[in-house]
Write a protein that holds these residues in place. Sequence first.
Motif, PDB file in Angstrom:
ATOM      1  N   ALA A 137       0.879  -1.165   0.000  1.00  0.00           N
ATOM      2  CA  ALA A 137       0.000   0.000   0.000  1.00  0.00           C
ATOM      3  C   ALA A 137       0.913   1.210   0.000  1.00  0.00           C
ATOM      4  CB  ALA A 137      -0.900   0.001   1.231  1.00  0.00           C
ATOM      5  N   GLY A 138       0.705   2.118  -0.944  1.00  0.00           N
ATOM      6  CA  GLY A 138       1.614   3.242  -1.008  1.00  0.00           C
ATOM      7  C   GLY A 138       1.124   4.381  -1.864  1.00  0.00           C
ATOM      8  N   VAL A 139       1.939   5.425  -1.861  1.00  0.00           N
ATOM      9  CA  VAL A 139       1.700   6.607  -2.677  1.00  0.00           C
ATOM     10  C   VAL A 139       2.766   6.600  -3.760  1.00  0.00           C
ATOM     11  CG1 VAL A 139       1.593   9.136  -2.694  1.00  0.00           C
ATOM     12  CG2 VAL A 139       0.798   7.854  -0.688  1.00  0.00           C
ATOM     13  N   ILE A 140       2.340   6.801  -4.993  1.00  0.00           N
ATOM     14  CA  ILE A 140       3.239   6.657  -6.128  1.00  0.00           C
ATOM     15  C   ILE A 140       2.969   7.744  -7.162  1.00  0.00           C
ATOM     16  CG2 ILE A 140       1.738   5.070  -7.392  1.00  0.00           C
ATOM     17  CD1 ILE A 140       4.290   3.434  -8.042  1.00  0.00           C
ATOM     18  N   GLN A 141       4.024   8.144  -7.868  1.00  0.00           N
ATOM     19  CA  GLN A 141       3.904   8.998  -9.048  1.00  0.00           C
ATOM     20  C   GLN A 141       4.937   8.470 -10.034  1.00  0.00           C
ATOM     21  OE1 GLN A 141       5.047  13.159  -8.795  1.00  0.00           O
ATOM     22  NE2 GLN A 141       3.630  13.688 -10.437  1.00  0.00           N
ATOM     23  N   HIS A 142       4.488   7.935 -11.143  1.00  0.00           N
ATOM     24  CA  HIS A 142       5.382   7.289 -12.102  1.00  0.00           C
ATOM     25  C   HIS A 142       6.259   8.271 -12.867  1.00  0.00           C
ATOM     26  CE1 HIS A 142       3.837   3.303 -11.370  1.00  0.00           C
ATOM     27  NE2 HIS A 142       2.606   3.765 -11.495  1.00  0.00           N
ATOM     28  N   ASP A 143       5.816   9.510 -13.032  1.00  0.00           N
ATOM     29  CA  ASP A 143       6.585  10.530 -13.731  1.00  0.00           C
ATOM     30  C   ASP A 143       6.025  11.884 -13.314  1.00  0.00           C
ATOM     31  OD1 ASP A 143       8.355  11.811 -15.424  1.00  0.00           O
ATOM     32  OD2 ASP A 143       7.704  10.761 -17.224  1.00  0.00           O
ATOM     33  N   THR A 144       6.805  12.948 -13.473  1.00  0.00           N
ATOM     34  CA  THR A 144       6.393  14.259 -12.979  1.00  0.00           C
ATOM     35  C   THR A 144       5.136  14.806 -13.649  1.00  0.00           C
ATOM     36  OG1 THR A 144       7.915  15.322 -14.529  1.00  0.00           O
ATOM     37  CG2 THR A 144       8.709  14.951 -12.275  1.00  0.00           C
ATOM     38  N   ASP A 145       4.816  14.349 -14.839  1.00  0.00           N
ATOM     39  CA  ASP A 145       3.616  14.850 -15.511  1.00  0.00           C
ATOM     40  C   ASP A 145       2.452  13.863 -15.422  1.00  0.00           C
ATOM     41  OD1 ASP A 145       4.785  13.032 -17.213  1.00  0.00           O
ATOM     42  OD2 ASP A 145       4.401  14.198 -19.034  1.00  0.00           O
ATOM     43  N   LEU A 146       2.564  12.906 -14.525  1.00  0.00           N
ATOM     44  CA  LEU A 146       1.496  11.933 -14.300  1.00  0.00           C
ATOM     45  C   LEU A 146       0.881  12.129 -12.922  1.00  0.00           C
ATOM     46  CD1 LEU A 146       3.127   8.732 -15.816  1.00  0.00           C
ATOM     47  CD2 LEU A 146       1.327  10.148 -16.812  1.00  0.00           C
ATOM     48  N   PRO A 147      -0.322  11.587 -12.690  1.00  0.00           N
ATOM     49  CA  PRO A 147      -0.993  11.764 -11.396  1.00  0.00           C
ATOM     50  C   PRO A 147      -0.215  11.147 -10.232  1.00  0.00           C
ATOM     51  CG  PRO A 147      -2.489  10.827 -13.021  1.00  0.00           C
ATOM     52  CD  PRO A 147      -1.129  10.822 -13.623  1.00  0.00           C
ATOM     53  N   VAL A 148      -0.504  11.655  -9.049  1.00  0.00           N
ATOM     54  CA  VAL A 148      -0.054  11.035  -7.806  1.00  0.00           C
ATOM     55  C   VAL A 148      -1.211  10.151  -7.363  1.00  0.00           C
ATOM     56  CG1 VAL A 148       0.614  11.436  -5.406  1.00  0.00           C
ATOM     57  CG2 VAL A 148       1.418  12.987  -7.209  1.00  0.00           C
ATOM     58  N   MET A 149      -0.896   8.895  -6.977  1.00  0.00           N
ATOM     59  CA  MET A 149      -1.949   7.940  -6.642  1.00  0.00           C
ATOM     60  C   MET A 149      -1.643   7.237  -5.328  1.00  0.00           C
ATOM     61  SD  MET A 149      -2.455   6.154 -10.374  1.00  0.00           S
ATOM     62  CE  MET A 149      -0.703   5.934 -10.657  1.00  0.00           C
ATOM     63  N   ALA A 150      -2.681   6.953  -4.574  1.00  0.00           N
ATOM     64  CA  ALA A 150      -2.583   6.041  -3.443  1.00  0.00           C
ATOM     65  C   ALA A 150      -3.073   4.690  -3.973  1.00  0.00           C
ATOM     66  CB  ALA A 150      -3.439   6.514  -2.276  1.00  0.00           C
ATOM     67  N   THR A 151      -2.222   3.685  -3.856  1.00  0.00           N
ATOM     68  CA  THR A 151      -2.515   2.395  -4.453  1.00  0.00           C
ATOM     69  C   THR A 151      -2.374   1.262  -3.441  1.00  0.00           C
ATOM     70  OG1 THR A 151      -0.235   1.905  -5.131  1.00  0.00           O
ATOM     71  CG2 THR A 151      -1.568   3.177  -6.650  1.00  0.00           C
ATOM     72  N   VAL A 152      -3.011   0.169  -3.775  1.00  0.00           N
ATOM     73  CA  VAL A 152      -2.820  -1.107  -3.089  1.00  0.00           C
ATOM     74  C   VAL A 152      -2.535  -2.112  -4.184  1.00  0.00           C
ATOM     75  CG1 VAL A 152      -3.862  -2.871  -1.623  1.00  0.00           C
ATOM     76  CG2 VAL A 152      -4.420  -0.455  -1.246  1.00  0.00           C
ATOM     77  N   VAL A 153      -1.423  -2.849  -4.054  1.00  0.00           N
ATOM     78  CA  VAL A 153      -0.985  -3.757  -5.104  1.00  0.00           C
ATOM     79  C   VAL A 153      -0.734  -5.136  -4.506  1.00  0.00           C
ATOM     80  CG1 VAL A 153       0.732  -4.199  -6.903  1.00  0.00           C
ATOM     81  CG2 VAL A 153       0.139  -1.831  -6.303  1.00  0.00           C
ATOM     82  N   LEU A 154      -1.363  -6.148  -5.099  1.00  0.00           N
ATOM     83  CA  LEU A 154      -1.107  -7.539  -4.736  1.00  0.00           C
ATOM     84  C   LEU A 154      -0.315  -8.165  -5.881  1.00  0.00           C
ATOM     85  CD1 LEU A 154      -1.622  -9.900  -2.766  1.00  0.00           C
ATOM     86  CD2 LEU A 154      -3.629 -10.464  -4.175  1.00  0.00           C
ATOM     87  N   GLU A 155       0.873  -8.654  -5.573  1.00  0.00           N
ATOM     88  CA  GLU A 155       1.740  -9.243  -6.594  1.00  0.00           C
ATOM     89  C   GLU A 155       1.982 -10.699  -6.282  1.00  0.00           C
ATOM     90  OE1 GLU A 155       5.030  -6.280  -7.859  1.00  0.00           O
ATOM     91  OE2 GLU A 155       4.617  -5.911  -5.733  1.00  0.00           O
ATOM     92  N   ASP A 156       1.769 -11.518  -7.288  1.00  0.00           N
ATOM     93  CA  ASP A 156       2.093 -12.946  -7.196  1.00  0.00           C
ATOM     94  C   ASP A 156       3.268 -13.159  -8.126  1.00  0.00           C
ATOM     95  OD1 ASP A 156       2.275 -15.729  -7.436  1.00  0.00           O
ATOM     96  OD2 ASP A 156       0.128 -15.957  -7.079  1.00  0.00           O
TER      97      ASP A 156
END
Length: 160
Positions: A137-156
């Motif tokens: 669970a985290g806060v992410i921004q993939h690039d400076t001109d993209l949105p800031v998002m709070a996400t939850v990611v499940l990875e297998d």
Amino acid sequence: MAEVIAMLEELRSITPLTAEAAAARFAAQEWTPGGKIRDGVETSWDKGSVGGWIQSFEAGAVSVSFFVWIRDVDESGYFDDVEAVYEEGEQMLADFLPEIEGSPLAGHLIEAEVSEADRDEFIKLRKWTLGGRILTAGVIQHDTDLPVMATVVLEDPGAA
């Protein structure tokens, strides 16, 4: 956030976790498909203000991401005060972490070590193992001109 926790509970029981099985659970939980089909599987889902995304990788790895908060860039294509937006995202994360930690998932979560790669990718995060999977669970921004998002990611990780 209740929609995300319900989906995580559904996904936790799928072995192995595949894109097809995840898509079937989204449909069963009455998420709305977004029309982004890859390899014959719907990969984009919405329910209320939450978005879901399924990604498949080599060796059977699957990632299911949920976007629980999104702040898009300003008209300029950037943020006038990016630090304030990061703080807003961090507050959203702080608000929904207790929901994860107080959910039926809590008894299955084991705190995981945050790697340098995690710190490079996320502005702020919490990470657990859930069976053989990683829940972040985290806060992410993939690039400076993209949105800031709070996400939850499940990875297998699949067979990797």
